[in-house]
Design a protein around this motif. Structure first.
Motif, PDB file in Angstrom:
ATOM      1  N   LYS A 180     112.704  39.023  48.921  1.00 38.24           N
ATOM      2  CA  LYS A 180     111.736  38.980  47.828  1.00 38.24           C
ATOM      3  C   LYS A 180     111.136  40.356  47.541  1.00 38.24           C
ATOM      4  O   LYS A 180     110.755  40.641  46.405  1.00 38.24           O
ATOM      5  CB  LYS A 180     110.654  37.937  48.115  1.00 38.24           C
TER       6      LYS A 180
ATOM      7  N   LEU B 285     114.818  50.250  38.794  1.00 42.04           N
ATOM      8  CA  LEU B 285     113.524  49.652  38.522  1.00 42.04           C
ATOM      9  C   LEU B 285     113.316  49.616  37.014  1.00 42.04           C
ATOM     10  O   LEU B 285     114.059  50.219  36.245  1.00 42.04           O
ATOM     11  CB  LEU B 285     112.426  50.445  39.213  1.00 42.04           C
TER      12      LEU B 285
ATOM     13  N   GLU C 225     111.023  34.109  42.622  1.00 38.40           N
ATOM     14  CA  GLU C 225     111.083  35.346  41.846  1.00 38.40           C
ATOM     15  C   GLU C 225     109.704  35.669  41.306  1.00 38.40           C
ATOM     16  O   GLU C 225     108.943  34.775  40.941  1.00 38.40           O
ATOM     17  CB  GLU C 225     112.077  35.163  40.699  1.00 38.40           C
ATOM     18  N   TYR C 226     109.351  36.934  41.320  1.00 42.10           N
ATOM     19  CA  TYR C 226     108.114  37.455  40.730  1.00 42.10           C
ATOM     20  C   TYR C 226     106.879  37.255  41.614  1.00 42.10           C
ATOM     21  O   TYR C 226     105.793  37.699  41.281  1.00 42.10           O
ATOM     22  CB  TYR C 226     107.868  36.838  39.342  1.00 42.10           C
TER      23      TYR C 226
ATOM     24  N   SER D  66     116.740  51.982  42.879  1.00 45.57           N
ATOM     25  CA  SER D  66     117.731  51.064  42.340  1.00 45.57           C
ATOM     26  C   SER D  66     117.237  50.369  41.074  1.00 45.57           C
ATOM     27  O   SER D  66     116.647  49.309  41.120  1.00 45.57           O
ATOM     28  CB  SER D  66     118.051  50.009  43.382  1.00 45.57           C
TER      29      SER D  66
ATOM     30  N   LYS E 233     106.441  50.100  48.080  1.00 42.09           N
ATOM     31  CA  LYS E 233     107.147  49.452  49.204  1.00 42.09           C
ATOM     32  C   LYS E 233     106.731  50.083  50.530  1.00 42.09           C
ATOM     33  O   LYS E 233     106.542  49.394  51.528  1.00 42.09           O
ATOM     34  CB  LYS E 233     108.668  49.576  49.016  1.00 42.09           C
TER      35      LYS E 233
ATOM     36  N   PHE F 249     112.760  43.304  47.931  1.00 38.97           N
ATOM     37  CA  PHE F 249     113.755  44.151  47.264  1.00 38.97           C
ATOM     38  C   PHE F 249     114.154  43.606  45.894  1.00 38.97           C
ATOM     39  O   PHE F 249     114.752  44.317  45.103  1.00 38.97           O
ATOM     40  CB  PHE F 249     114.955  44.389  48.187  1.00 38.97           C
ATOM     41  N   ALA F 250     113.795  42.367  45.630  1.00 39.88           N
ATOM     42  CA  ALA F 250     114.002  41.834  44.280  1.00 39.88           C
ATOM     43  C   ALA F 250     112.853  42.209  43.351  1.00 39.88           C
ATOM     44  O   ALA F 250     112.954  42.043  42.145  1.00 39.88           O
ATOM     45  CB  ALA F 250     114.141  40.310  44.349  1.00 39.88           C
ATOM     46  N   SER F 251     111.770  42.707  43.919  1.00 36.29           N
ATOM     47  CA  SER F 251     110.581  42.995  43.114  1.00 36.29           C
ATOM     48  C   SER F 251     110.743  44.322  42.372  1.00 36.29           C
ATOM     49  O   SER F 251     111.702  45.059  42.583  1.00 36.29           O
ATOM     50  CB  SER F 251     109.347  43.083  44.021  1.00 36.29           C
ATOM     51  N   GLU F 252     109.753  44.605  41.530  1.00 39.11           N
ATOM     52  CA  GLU F 252     109.740  45.861  40.778  1.00 39.11           C
ATOM     53  C   GLU F 252     108.867  46.906  41.469  1.00 39.11           C
ATOM     54  O   GLU F 252     108.510  47.921  40.851  1.00 39.11           O
ATOM     55  CB  GLU F 252     109.230  45.617  39.353  1.00 39.11           C
TER      56      GLU F 252
END
Lengths: 269, 307
Positions: free
Chosen positions: B276, B28, B247-248, B26, B287, B278-281
């Motif tokens: 957190k 990236l 975030e981050y 998704s 993962k 799935f919000a990451s890069e």
């Protein structure tokens, strides 16, 4: 359709933030399928005179085609500082749809007469007044940040701290954002809160188990919010997306994704 | 040798990996952005097999039911769980009772929970005996709190025994101004024996053969401070649990600790702990490591076979 009712552009003085511009926010929205976002100027929280942050946001909105359709600007107003009424007029003229206030950072209380007057003006103008329970988790705050620290005598604020304002102007529309430290209010305030025209965003820690919360408050009281770029962009979505059909039907989910936000934002017409 | 099998099934794990290879990622960094409205968050979440390296439960019928509900909702196949043990006085009778409660609860749901044990190093002999008893009962590691700091000499016999058996040493830690000796002019009023990242680093230096898990990256503390402190110590792992979901955070941990030292943990904040990540890069491979493979690898060192 998804609408994020709690996002920012701008800087936070104590930590580098990622995606802290409208371009960055648009990238997050694209990645996670978000259509529109209510956005305010983060830098204004640390300005005494907040109007430059609103002007920065307005300029950023005009910087790229499509931004004015995708982003819904809210003004950061400090009613304890001179000139705020003129600032608000200018923001209204520039298409701002609501106001965000930060009593904790701007050193006044929500029942300050100027704050109450601000909420009344917002109500008359069809603007939403957005109340933010906290900006950051105080346990990791900078030593330069406000001294409201969880577990100490000067604790973090809760929803209770804002109830005097809602009591004073009960018929105004409110967003209540990044709810931490519980959803509890004094028993006498509970009927008022349930009846009031308030929308809780889904970014906050206190939204612990949504199926249970939806038994306390109807789906009409919740809307997706991210508190971006401070909090991650997904958690607020997950609170809605992971509801099972027997916990929230498609109608209720759509209300939380965008329907409630649209209902509030259309009040100005 | 005692069978410490945690009964994680290959079937479910394999199914997760197969499905992950069939679906596109998704958006990236550097990829084409998703089209608005096309992102299916739950489909993305359920692509990955997960074990929760930090579940806390009081093990009532209701709390177990809610944990299982969350686990089913987010595809968490197994939870490594223990009681919350925050009492400063934890007598041998008390820690045995707490551990017994975990053992009993795990026996009711052996396919979903694995137990972790607590002890109090102020009681040396009883704690060392409890390690044997709990490992024999199928527990896989510790759940230590703030009775004593992790670098206190009282912990040395406990760490030495756990290290000799390659048992992961999980301990609560905080990195908040005014806590545990860090910038105490901002005293937050907590007990003095809470371990800080510096305390963990001290223990990790002294016992490079031991494996430590600092709980928890999202516990509300200064996660930049944690990661920067732990960077030089490959025997310190962190879980991503806790209610804080800035975030981050996860990307920062990846940058400073690498992709092999991160575990997925919830600390019961399931929305934030999943969100957190799935919000990451993180890439799909990263993962997979965070959600399952890293913890699996570490447990295997102690003889816990997850197949």
């Amino acid at each position: 359709m998804w609408i994020d009712i709690n996002a920012y552009t701008g800087s936070w003085p104590y930590k580098q933030l990622r995606n802290s511009t409208l371009s960055g926010l648009a990238g997050r929205m694209d990645r996670f399928g978000i259509d529109k976002a209510v956005v305010a100027g983060l830098s204004g929280i640390h300005y005494k005179n907040t109007q430059p942050a609103n002007e920065e946001l307005y300029q950023e909105l005009k910087s790229q085609s499509g931004y004015q359709e995708r982003f819904i600007p809210f003004a950061v107003i400090n009613p304890a500082y001179p000139g705020w009424k003129q600032d608000l007029k200018k923001c209204i003229a520039n298409g701002f749809r609501g106001v965000r206030i930060y009593p904790q950072y701007h050193d006044y209380l929500p029942d300050d007469p100027a704050c109450i007057e601000l909420a009344r003006i917002c109500r008359e103008e069809g603007l939403i007044t957005a109340l933010t329970i906290r900006m950051v988790d105080s346990r990791q705050r900078s030593w330069l940040d406000i001294p409201h620290v969880a577990g100490t005598a000067v604790g973090e604020w809760t929803l209770r701290n804002f109830m005097p304002l809602i009591r004073a102007v009960p018929d105004a529309p409110y967003f209540i954002l990044n709810i931490a430290n519980g959803l509890a209010v004094d028993q006498a305030d509970l009927p008022l809160l349930k009846k009031a025209n308030v929308l809780f965003d889904t970014s906050g820690r206190s939204l612990g188990f949504m199926p249970d919360l939806l038994k306390q408050y109807p789906a009409e009281k919740f809307a997706f919010g991210s508190h971006s770029p401070i909090l991650d962009y997904v958690t607020g979505m997950l609170r809605i997306a992971s509801l099972r059909p027997d916990e929230a039907g498609e109608r209720d989910k759509e209300l939380m994704r965008s329907g409630n936000a649209l209902r509030f934002l259309k009040q100005r017409g | 040798m005692t069978d410490h099998s945690t009964r994680l099934t290959r079937r479910k794990f394999t199914a997760g990996l197969i499905s992950s290879s069939l679906l596109i990622s998704s958006g990236l960094a550097g990829r084409e952005p998703e089209q608005k409205g096309s992102f299916d968050l739950m489909k993305e979440v359920l692509r990955f097999k997960k074990v929760d390296a930090y579940t806390t439960s009081v093990f009532t019928k209701e709390s177990i039911a809610q944990h299982l509900d969350y686990a089913d909702r987010y595809g968490i196949s197994r939870m490594f769980a223990a009681n919350p043990m925050t009492q400063i006085e934890l007598t041998p009778a008390e820690f045995r009772e707490l551990n017994n409660k975990v053992i009993a609860a795990v026996r009711q749901h052996p396919d979903r929970f694995t137990g972790q044990f607590t002890l109090n190093p102020r009681f040396r002999k009883e704690s060392l005996d409890e390690i044997d008893r709990c490992l024999d009962a199928g527990m896989t590691g510790t759940r230590l709190y703030q009775q004593v700091k992790i670098n206190d000499p009282l912990y040395e016999p406990v760490i030495e025994k756990l290290a000799s058996r390659n048992i992961l040493i999980f301990m609560h830690g905080e990195c908040q101004m005014g806590v545990g000796g860090y910038k105490m002019k901002y005293d937050a009023g907590k007990v003095k024996t809470i371990s800080t990242p510096d305390d963990f680093a001290d223990a990790a230096r002294k016992y490079p053969e031991a494996m430590f898990q600092f709980a928890h990256l999202g516990g509300g503390s200064d996660w930049e401070c944690m990661c920067k402190t732990f960077e030089p110590y490959p025997n310190i792992y962190v879980d991503t649990g806790g209610s804080n979901n800035e975030e981050y955070m996860v990307d920062f941990a990846l940058k400073h600790l690498g992709e092999d030292r991160l575990f997925f943990g919830s600390d019961n904040s399931f929305y934030q702990s999943i969100g957190k990540i799935f919000a990451s890069e993180l890439t799909d491979g990263q993962k997979e490591k965070l959600f399952f493979k890293n913890y699996q690898r570490v447990l295997k060192k102690g003889g816990f076979h997850v197949d």
